[in-house]
Design a protein around this motif. Structure first.
Motif, PDB file in Angstrom:
ATOM      1  N   UNK A  65      43.558  -4.547  68.024  1.00 21.28           N
ATOM      2  CA  UNK A  65      44.798  -3.813  67.776  1.00 21.28           C
ATOM      3  C   UNK A  65      45.914  -4.323  68.681  1.00 21.28           C
ATOM      4  N   UNK A  66      45.612  -4.513  69.957  1.00 24.63           N
ATOM      5  CA  UNK A  66      46.619  -5.013  70.902  1.00 24.63           C
ATOM      6  C   UNK A  66      47.106  -6.399  70.483  1.00 24.63           C
ATOM      7  N   UNK A  67      46.173  -7.285  70.124  1.00 21.47           N
ATOM      8  CA  UNK A  67      46.559  -8.626  69.690  1.00 21.47           C
ATOM      9  C   UNK A  67      47.405  -8.600  68.433  1.00 21.47           C
ATOM     10  N   UNK A  68      47.041  -7.728  67.492  1.00 27.00           N
ATOM     11  CA  UNK A  68      47.807  -7.608  66.251  1.00 27.00           C
ATOM     12  C   UNK A  68      49.210  -7.084  66.521  1.00 27.00           C
ATOM     13  N   UNK A  69      49.337  -6.156  67.468  1.00 24.71           N
ATOM     14  CA  UNK A  69      50.656  -5.622  67.818  1.00 24.71           C
ATOM     15  C   UNK A  69      51.535  -6.692  68.454  1.00 24.71           C
ATOM     16  N   UNK A  70      50.926  -7.612  69.186  1.00 24.90           N
ATOM     17  CA  UNK A  70      51.693  -8.730  69.749  1.00 24.90           C
ATOM     18  C   UNK A  70      52.321  -9.544  68.619  1.00 24.90           C
ATOM     19  N   UNK A  71      51.528  -9.876  67.604  1.00 25.29           N
ATOM     20  CA  UNK A  71      52.046 -10.609  66.444  1.00 25.29           C
ATOM     21  C   UNK A  71      53.123  -9.810  65.728  1.00 25.29           C
ATOM     22  N   UNK A  72      52.876  -8.532  65.564  1.00 25.27           N
ATOM     23  CA  UNK A  72      53.812  -7.656  64.852  1.00 25.27           C
ATOM     24  C   UNK A  72      55.180  -7.651  65.550  1.00 25.27           C
ATOM     25  N   UNK A  73      55.168  -7.447  66.864  1.00 26.87           N
ATOM     26  CA  UNK A  73      56.418  -7.369  67.623  1.00 26.87           C
ATOM     27  C   UNK A  73      57.144  -8.711  67.629  1.00 26.87           C
ATOM     28  N   UNK A  74      56.408  -9.796  67.796  1.00 25.15           N
ATOM     29  CA  UNK A  74      57.036 -11.122  67.780  1.00 25.15           C
ATOM     30  C   UNK A  74      57.672 -11.410  66.421  1.00 25.15           C
TER      31      UNK A  74
END
Length: 221
Positions: free
Chosen positions: A75-84
């Protein structure tokens, strides 16, 4: 590993697997799953199955906690992609849509806004299913971020998809702990990962067929 094709010069899955078996912990499961779900190509199959295997064999960890920690990392890794994608990708898409080249390609701001609205309404299913498909699960966060999909819905369906996938990998590690020696673990994980990859591609094919069916049916109507 067939999840992502990473050049051996950059990442040697077998060497990492051996290192991870000797150093596995909840912290490393979390950290490497963050990496796996972000924009850095990294196979989850060298993290969750051996961690679950060791949880059964050594008892230092719990299989269910391994799955939950891996899901939190995903989830944390996916949120990094989402925000970028939201901060960087979206402005670029709109700049292209408002450019002469974009107009020449029959793309304009109104169409991009319509696509964003569509993904915001229907992206939850795409986000969930995308987490189950090899190579797609690392990338599905990008269109969600560009389309500004509701972040809570994104987090929920990303978490559910990641939980299913990590549950499968954790179950694989648990099953292998009953039938495979530690020395043969890597080959066994690679073998069964091939089956999981085929299953993921079948899911992808079914999704494409479903989308095309409804697209053509809509045009006919």
């Amino acid at each position: 590993m067939t999840d992502l094709l990473i050049p051996a010069a950059i990442f040697d899955a077998a060497q990492f697997f051996d290192w991870f078996v000797n150093n596995a912990s909840y912290l490393f499961v979390f950290v490497f799953m963050v990496i796996e779900s972000s924009f850095i190509p990294f196979p989850s199959e060298v993290v969750v199955p051996p961690a679950a295997y060791l949880a059964v064999q050594k008892g230092d960890m719990n299989v269910f906690v391994v799955v939950l920690v891996a899901t939190a990392g995903a989830i944390v890794g996916a949120l990094i992609n989402y925000v970028l994608a939201l901060l960087i990708g979206r402005p670029l898409v709109y700049s292209f849509a408002n450019s002469r080249l974009g107009h020449a390609c029959l793309i304009d701001q109104a169409k991009v806004e319509k696509a964003e609205a569509y993904f915001d309404r229907h992206g939850a299913v795409s986000t969930f299913i995308g987490r189950l498909i090899p190579a797609v699960r690392q990338l599905i966060s990008i269109p969600a971020g560009i389309a500004r999909m509701n972040i809570w819905a994104f987090t929920l369906f990303t978490g559910l998809g990641a939980l299913v996938w990590n549950g499968v990998l954790g179950g694989l590690g648990w099953w292998l702990a009953q039938h495979v020696s530690l020395g043969a673990l890597y080959d066994a994980v690679e073998k069964y990962n091939g089956y999981l990859t085929i299953a993921g591609l079948v899911i992808l094919a079914l999704c494409v067929v479903y989308i095309l069916f409804h697209a053509f049916r809509g045009k006919k109507q």
